[in-house]
Design a protein around this motif. Structure first.
Motif, PDB file in Angstrom:
ATOM      1  N   VAL A   1       8.241  97.854  65.181  1.00 12.16           N
ATOM      2  CA  VAL A   1       9.162  98.851  65.743  1.00 12.16           C
ATOM      3  C   VAL A   1      10.074  99.407  64.658  1.00 12.16           C
ATOM      4  N   LEU A   2      10.588  98.511  63.817  1.00 11.18           N
ATOM      5  CA  LEU A   2      11.480  98.976  62.753  1.00 11.18           C
ATOM      6  C   LEU A   2      10.735  99.763  61.683  1.00 11.18           C
ATOM      7  N   ALA A   3       9.438  99.515  61.543  1.00 16.30           N
ATOM      8  CA  ALA A   3       8.655 100.330  60.612  1.00 16.30           C
ATOM      9  C   ALA A   3       8.660 101.786  61.066  1.00 16.30           C
ATOM     10  N   ALA A   4       8.469 101.994  62.371  1.00 17.78           N
ATOM     11  CA  ALA A   4       8.501 103.360  62.908  1.00 17.78           C
ATOM     12  C   ALA A   4       9.893 103.967  62.776  1.00 17.78           C
ATOM     13  N   TYR A   5      10.922 103.186  63.109  1.00 18.17           N
ATOM     14  CA  TYR A   5      12.299 103.665  62.992  1.00 18.17           C
ATOM     15  C   TYR A   5      12.639 103.993  61.535  1.00 18.17           C
ATOM     16  N   ARG A   6      12.202 103.120  60.626  1.00 13.87           N
ATOM     17  CA  ARG A   6      12.508 103.285  59.199  1.00 13.87           C
ATOM     18  C   ARG A   6      11.956 104.602  58.663  1.00 13.87           C
TER      19      ARG A   6
ATOM     20  N   LEU B   1      -6.790  87.489  81.664  1.00 17.85           N
ATOM     21  CA  LEU B   1      -5.463  88.096  81.592  1.00 17.85           C
ATOM     22  C   LEU B   1      -4.763  87.712  80.297  1.00 17.85           C
ATOM     23  N   LEU B   2      -4.880  86.449  79.915  1.00 14.77           N
ATOM     24  CA  LEU B   2      -4.262  85.989  78.677  1.00 14.77           C
ATOM     25  C   LEU B   2      -4.957  86.610  77.467  1.00 14.77           C
ATOM     26  N   ALA B   3      -6.282  86.689  77.520  1.00 13.56           N
ATOM     27  CA  ALA B   3      -7.033  87.311  76.419  1.00 13.56           C
ATOM     28  C   ALA B   3      -6.649  88.786  76.278  1.00 13.56           C
ATOM     29  N   PHE B   4      -6.500  89.470  77.407  1.00 12.65           N
ATOM     30  CA  PHE B   4      -6.107  90.874  77.390  1.00 12.65           C
ATOM     31  C   PHE B   4      -4.701  91.034  76.808  1.00 12.65           C
ATOM     32  N   ALA B   5      -3.795  90.111  77.134  1.00 12.97           N
ATOM     33  CA  ALA B   5      -2.428  90.185  76.620  1.00 12.97           C
ATOM     34  C   ALA B   5      -2.405  90.034  75.106  1.00 12.97           C
ATOM     35  N   VAL B   6      -3.186  89.083  74.570  1.00  7.11           N
ATOM     36  CA  VAL B   6      -3.236  88.882  73.121  1.00  7.11           C
ATOM     37  C   VAL B   6      -3.823  90.123  72.437  1.00  7.11           C
ATOM     38  N   ALA B   7      -4.957  90.610  72.957  1.00  6.65           N
ATOM     39  CA  ALA B   7      -5.598  91.783  72.363  1.00  6.65           C
ATOM     40  C   ALA B   7      -4.694  93.009  72.474  1.00  6.65           C
ATOM     41  N   GLY B   8      -4.012  93.158  73.610  1.00 10.38           N
ATOM     42  CA  GLY B   8      -3.110  94.285  73.794  1.00 10.38           C
ATOM     43  C   GLY B   8      -1.942  94.245  72.829  1.00 10.38           C
ATOM     44  N   HIS B   9      -1.425  93.048  72.599  1.00  8.36           N
ATOM     45  CA  HIS B   9      -0.329  92.901  71.635  1.00  8.36           C
ATOM     46  C   HIS B   9      -0.769  93.322  70.241  1.00  8.36           C
ATOM     47  N   VAL B  10      -1.937  92.869  69.827  1.00  5.49           N
ATOM     48  CA  VAL B  10      -2.460  93.210  68.503  1.00  5.49           C
ATOM     49  C   VAL B  10      -2.663  94.724  68.389  1.00  5.49           C
ATOM     50  N   LEU B  11      -3.246  95.320  69.423  1.00  5.05           N
ATOM     51  CA  LEU B  11      -3.464  96.766  69.427  1.00  5.05           C
ATOM     52  C   LEU B  11      -2.141  97.518  69.360  1.00  5.05           C
ATOM     53  N   ALA B  12      -1.131  97.036  70.085  1.00  2.00           N
ATOM     54  CA  ALA B  12       0.171  97.704  70.091  1.00  2.00           C
ATOM     55  C   ALA B  12       0.810  97.691  68.712  1.00  2.00           C
ATOM     56  N   VAL B  13       0.752  96.554  68.030  1.00  2.18           N
ATOM     57  CA  VAL B  13       1.315  96.479  66.679  1.00  2.18           C
ATOM     58  C   VAL B  13       0.596  97.455  65.756  1.00  2.18           C
ATOM     59  N   GLY B  14      -0.729  97.491  65.845  1.00  2.00           N
ATOM     60  CA  GLY B  14      -1.495  98.409  65.006  1.00  2.00           C
ATOM     61  C   GLY B  14      -1.159  99.865  65.279  1.00  2.00           C
ATOM     62  N   ILE B  15      -1.001 100.216  66.560  1.00  2.00           N
ATOM     63  CA  ILE B  15      -0.699 101.604  66.926  1.00  2.00           C
ATOM     64  C   ILE B  15       0.678 102.010  66.427  1.00  2.00           C
ATOM     65  N   VAL B  16       1.669 101.146  66.616  1.00  2.00           N
ATOM     66  CA  VAL B  16       3.041 101.478  66.191  1.00  2.00           C
ATOM     67  C   VAL B  16       3.109 101.677  64.681  1.00  2.00           C
ATOM     68  N   VAL B  17       2.451 100.777  63.935  1.00  2.00           N
ATOM     69  CA  VAL B  17       2.450 100.920  62.478  1.00  2.00           C
ATOM     70  C   VAL B  17       1.702 102.194  62.069  1.00  2.00           C
ATOM     71  N   ALA B  18       0.607 102.502  62.755  1.00  2.00           N
ATOM     72  CA  ALA B  18      -0.146 103.723  62.445  1.00  2.00           C
ATOM     73  C   ALA B  18       0.713 104.959  62.710  1.00  2.00           C
ATOM     74  N   VAL B  19       1.440 104.957  63.815  1.00  2.00           N
ATOM     75  CA  VAL B  19       2.323 106.077  64.137  1.00  2.00           C
ATOM     76  C   VAL B  19       3.394 106.220  63.057  1.00  2.00           C
ATOM     77  N   ALA B  20       3.913 105.069  62.578  1.00  2.00           N
ATOM     78  CA  ALA B  20       4.908 105.110  61.508  1.00  2.00           C
ATOM     79  C   ALA B  20       4.333 105.773  60.261  1.00  2.00           C
ATOM     80  N   ARG B  21       3.096 105.435  59.928  1.00  2.00           N
ATOM     81  CA  ARG B  21       2.450 106.041  58.760  1.00  2.00           C
ATOM     82  C   ARG B  21       2.291 107.547  58.931  1.00  2.00           C
ATOM     83  N   LEU B  22       1.831 107.939  60.116  1.00  2.00           N
ATOM     84  CA  LEU B  22       1.606 109.353  60.360  1.00  2.00           C
ATOM     85  C   LEU B  22       2.905 110.152  60.347  1.00  2.00           C
ATOM     86  N   SER B  23       3.964 109.549  60.855  1.00  2.00           N
ATOM     87  CA  SER B  23       5.248 110.256  60.905  1.00  2.00           C
ATOM     88  C   SER B  23       5.819 110.497  59.516  1.00  2.00           C
TER      89      SER B  23
END
Length: 227
Positions: free
Chosen positions: A158-163, A203-225
């Motif tokens: 999150v702070l990567a995107a904010y930064r 459900l637990l497997a989906f939560a772990v995979a979703g968390h990993v995907l979310a981190v990747g997306i946020v960092v990618a958005v930070a790069r693009l911005s």
């Protein structure tokens, strides 16, 4: 300690506050892994929970990798010339603890409330119908360790995107910060190692995979911005 206020993770502050304990980063991570792995193996030997050794070892390894990531990131960030407002947000706000608590509470709720509704639970599969209290306590301790590291990954992303939106850095500093973002994504992807063990816990497997995907997306958005 005063000169480092707001420039250390809570994890670093706690370890640094132990009298007489001053270990190099690699040794500290190795000690953490060996200590918890020894407890996992001891619980397996005492209570016969040998089927819990592989998932327990993976969880301990993920927690140790998270410690290595945190120590490395903390050291590298403190070596850069960054605005105090950013370093205080990253370290001094302790938001990573709050996010870790949230993920841990959700996990405990799943284990003890949601999962039992489906009959055969994860804890029952690991420890049988009458689990030993020390083994469950150790499990929750290791899971908290993992959740705290997950909270750290969330906050760093999150702070990567904010930064990227709030600050401007010279080329070398920007490159170093983005390298740290990549390490955060790498640590997140490492957590996917536990997903195959959760085949009967979608459900637990989906939560772990979703968390990993979310981190990747946020960092990618930070790069693009910043492009």
């Amino acid at each position: 300690m005063s000169d480092r206020y707001g420039r250390t993770w809570v994890y670093e502050s706690i370890v640094g506050a132990i009298p007489g304990l001053s270990l190099p980063d690699r040794l500290a991570v190795a000690v953490q892994f060996v200590l918890f792995e020894t407890l996992v193996l001891a619980a397996a030997a005492v209570y016969g929970y040998w089927n819990a050794v592989v998932p327990g070892t993976l969880a301990v390894a993920v927690a140790a990798a998270g410690s290595a990531f945190m120590l490395d990131m903390g050291r590298r960030v403190r070596g850069l010339s960054l605005p105090d407002s950013y370093t205080r947000l990253l370290f001094g706000s302790s938001v990573e603890v709050v996010l870790g608590v949230v993920s841990f509470v959700l996990l405990v709720t799943y284990l003890f409330v949601v999962d039992p509704r489906d009959g055969a639970t994860l804890l029952r599969r690991l420890f049988g119908p009458n689990p030993a209290a020390p083994a469950v306590a150790l499990t929750l301790l290791v899971l908290w360790d993992v959740c705290y590291r997950i909270g750290t990954g969330w906050w760093a992303a999150v702070l990567a995107a904010y930064r990227e939106l709030a600050y401007s850095f010279d080329g070398d500093t920007a490159a170093e910060l983005r390298a740290l973002d990549s390490r955060n994504v790498g640590f997140a992807f490492l957590q996917l190692a536990v997903v195959p063990l959760l085949a009967d816990q979608p459900l637990l497997a989906f939560a772990v995979a979703g968390h990993v995907l979310a981190v990747g997306i946020v960092v990618a958005v930070a790069r693009l911005s910043s492009a």
